[in-house]
Design an enzyme around this catalytic site. Structure first.
Site, PDB file in Angstrom:
ATOM      1  N   ASP A  45      11.472 -22.173 -27.154  1.00  0.00           N
ATOM      2  CA  ASP A  45      11.169 -23.509 -27.663  1.00  0.00           C
ATOM      3  C   ASP A  45      10.970 -24.484 -26.502  1.00  0.00           C
ATOM      4  OD1 ASP A  45      11.562 -25.391 -30.293  1.00  0.00           O
ATOM      5  OD2 ASP A  45      12.391 -26.366 -28.513  1.00  0.00           O
ATOM      6  N   LYS A  75       5.709 -29.021 -28.878  1.00  0.00           N
ATOM      7  CA  LYS A  75       5.780 -30.223 -29.712  1.00  0.00           C
ATOM      8  C   LYS A  75       4.894 -31.338 -29.160  1.00  0.00           C
ATOM      9  CE  LYS A  75      10.679 -29.065 -30.197  1.00  0.00           C
ATOM     10  NZ  LYS A  75      10.917 -28.439 -28.888  1.00  0.00           N
ATOM     11  N   LEU A 187      25.320 -26.071 -30.624  1.00  0.00           N
ATOM     12  CA  LEU A 187      26.712 -26.011 -30.157  1.00  0.00           C
ATOM     13  C   LEU A 187      27.257 -27.412 -29.884  1.00  0.00           C
ATOM     14  CD1 LEU A 187      26.337 -22.931 -27.751  1.00  0.00           C
ATOM     15  CD2 LEU A 187      27.299 -22.967 -30.061  1.00  0.00           C
ATOM     16  N   LYS A 229      20.775 -23.483 -25.543  1.00  0.00           N
ATOM     17  CA  LYS A 229      20.185 -23.578 -24.213  1.00  0.00           C
ATOM     18  C   LYS A 229      21.246 -23.345 -23.156  1.00  0.00           C
ATOM     19  CE  LYS A 229      20.084 -26.940 -21.507  1.00  0.00           C
ATOM     20  NZ  LYS A 229      20.180 -28.320 -21.042  1.00  0.00           N
ATOM     21  N   SER A 230      20.907 -22.572 -22.138  1.00  0.00           N
ATOM     22  CA  SER A 230      21.792 -22.409 -20.986  1.00  0.00           C
ATOM     23  C   SER A 230      20.942 -21.971 -19.807  1.00  0.00           C
ATOM     24  CB  SER A 230      22.867 -21.353 -21.261  1.00  0.00           C
ATOM     25  OG  SER A 230      23.699 -21.210 -20.122  1.00  0.00           O
ATOM     26  N   VAL A 231      21.416 -22.231 -18.599  1.00  0.00           N
ATOM     27  CA  VAL A 231      20.726 -21.711 -17.412  1.00  0.00           C
ATOM     28  C   VAL A 231      21.583 -20.620 -16.760  1.00  0.00           C
ATOM     29  CG1 VAL A 231      19.376 -23.790 -16.945  1.00  0.00           C
ATOM     30  CG2 VAL A 231      21.675 -23.604 -15.991  1.00  0.00           C
ATOM     31  N   ARG A 235      25.849 -16.605 -20.106  1.00  0.00           N
ATOM     32  CA  ARG A 235      25.867 -17.397 -21.345  1.00  0.00           C
ATOM     33  C   ARG A 235      24.587 -17.160 -22.157  1.00  0.00           C
ATOM     34  NH1 ARG A 235      30.017 -19.017 -23.660  1.00  0.00           N
ATOM     35  NH2 ARG A 235      30.826 -20.117 -21.852  1.00  0.00           N
ATOM     36  N   SER A 238      25.306 -13.914 -23.915  1.00  0.00           N
ATOM     37  CA  SER A 238      26.353 -13.960 -24.948  1.00  0.00           C
ATOM     38  C   SER A 238      25.911 -14.768 -26.168  1.00  0.00           C
ATOM     39  CB  SER A 238      27.670 -14.502 -24.382  1.00  0.00           C
ATOM     40  OG  SER A 238      27.581 -15.891 -24.125  1.00  0.00           O
ATOM     41  N   ASN A 239      25.096 -15.807 -25.965  1.00  0.00           N
ATOM     42  CA  ASN A 239      24.647 -16.631 -27.092  1.00  0.00           C
ATOM     43  C   ASN A 239      23.825 -15.831 -28.101  1.00  0.00           C
ATOM     44  OD1 ASN A 239      25.829 -19.024 -26.296  1.00  0.00           O
ATOM     45  ND2 ASN A 239      24.033 -19.785 -25.226  1.00  0.00           N
TER      46      ASN A 239
END
Length: 286
Positions: A45, A75, A187, A229-231, A235, A238-239
């Protein structure tokens, strides 16, 4: 356990995606999207106002995964609302991403010449440039203002959603029209109060999962499309690891009780348009 959801236009969307908001376009987006694709994500996204469409497209190309296997969303930003500006902006997003079509394209904010912009999306969908079209940040009030006048029902409405803000009124409206809700900040933007709620920590211990996985599993079982979202690679992995357990009806009800009925972002707030337009200038480098 749904890994995909069917939209009202017949297309199938992956239930979990990877969000790229606030990931810089200095190589960080490329690295994060590459890590997400390697971890098994097939839904990315982005948005014109994230300024990282080019890096998203590049990471997908280099991944070696066929384009048809990856769901890509972008978008339209407020500056390009209205029929003619929106037509050009759709082509600009396609060009930056390096594609001849997008799987989903949204009106990022519900203000200004929404009907004109929506007409451009409908036309681009008919031309095959956009597979699915939708809206974002539409409250019940904004939905009733605009959507009844649309010729095409949006496939999704992407809004703030997490256990503290479960969008009860909006979900009733969307369910009637078979519109899928997508959650940004699923989250709660790492809200520590939410992550440390006793019911969340108790279930995390029971299922040997982390708090984020419990929340994402809850949202998935509620039929919500999520893209955390994570960098951080660990993580990011795991998400997505939420499909090997299922919350019981009683556990789902317990998490539903956390709803405060109010979010951090209020799209109905006066003066928001001016604030948003001054925050993001998608033509600064034109």
């Amino acid at each position: 356990m749904p890994t995909t959801f069917r939209l009202n236009d017949g297309n199938t969307i992956p239930a979990i995606g990877f969000g790229t908001f606030q990931i810089p376009n200095d190589g960080s987006t490329y690295q994060a999207v590459s890590a997400a694709l390697a971890a098994g994500y097939r839904h990315i996204d982005t948005a014109a106002a994230y300024f990282n469409e080019a890096e998203v497209g590049q990471a997908i190309k280099v991944s070696g995964i066929p384009r048809a296997e990856i769901w890509v969303t972008s978008k339209l930003w407020l500056q390009d609302y209205g029929y003619e500006p929106a037509k050009k902006a759709i082509d600009r997003s396609l060009q930056k991403l390096g594609y001849d079509y997008l799987d989903l394209y949204l009106l990022h904010q519900p203000y200004g010449d929404v009907p004109g912009a929506w007409r451009a999306l409908e036309e681009a969908q008919q031309a095959g440039k956009l597979k699915s079209i939708g809206v974002s940040n539409m409250t019940p009030k904004l939905w009733q203002q605009f959507v009844p006048k649309f010729a095409t029902m949006p496939a999704v409405n992407q809004v703030e959603f997490n256990p503290y803000f479960q969008q009860a009124e909006l979900r009733q409206i969307l369910a009637t029209a078979d519109v899928k809700l997508e959650a940004w900040v699923p989250l709660g933007q790492g809200n520590q109060d939410l992550l440390n709620e006793p019911i969340i920590t108790k279930l995390a211990a029971k299922y040997s999962k982390n708090a984020g996985q419990i929340i994402l599993r809850f949202e998935n079982q509620e039929g919500i499309v999520v893209f955390p979202k994570s960098v951080h690679v660990a993580r990011i992995k795991s998400n997505r690891d939420i499909f090997d357990f299922e919350l019981t009806p009683a556990e789902m009800d317990a998490i539903r009780q956390l709803d405060k009925g109010k979010g951090q972002h209020d799209p109905d707030a006066p003066g928001l348009v001016k604030q948003l337009l001054s925050a993001f200038d998608v033509h600064a480098q034109d």
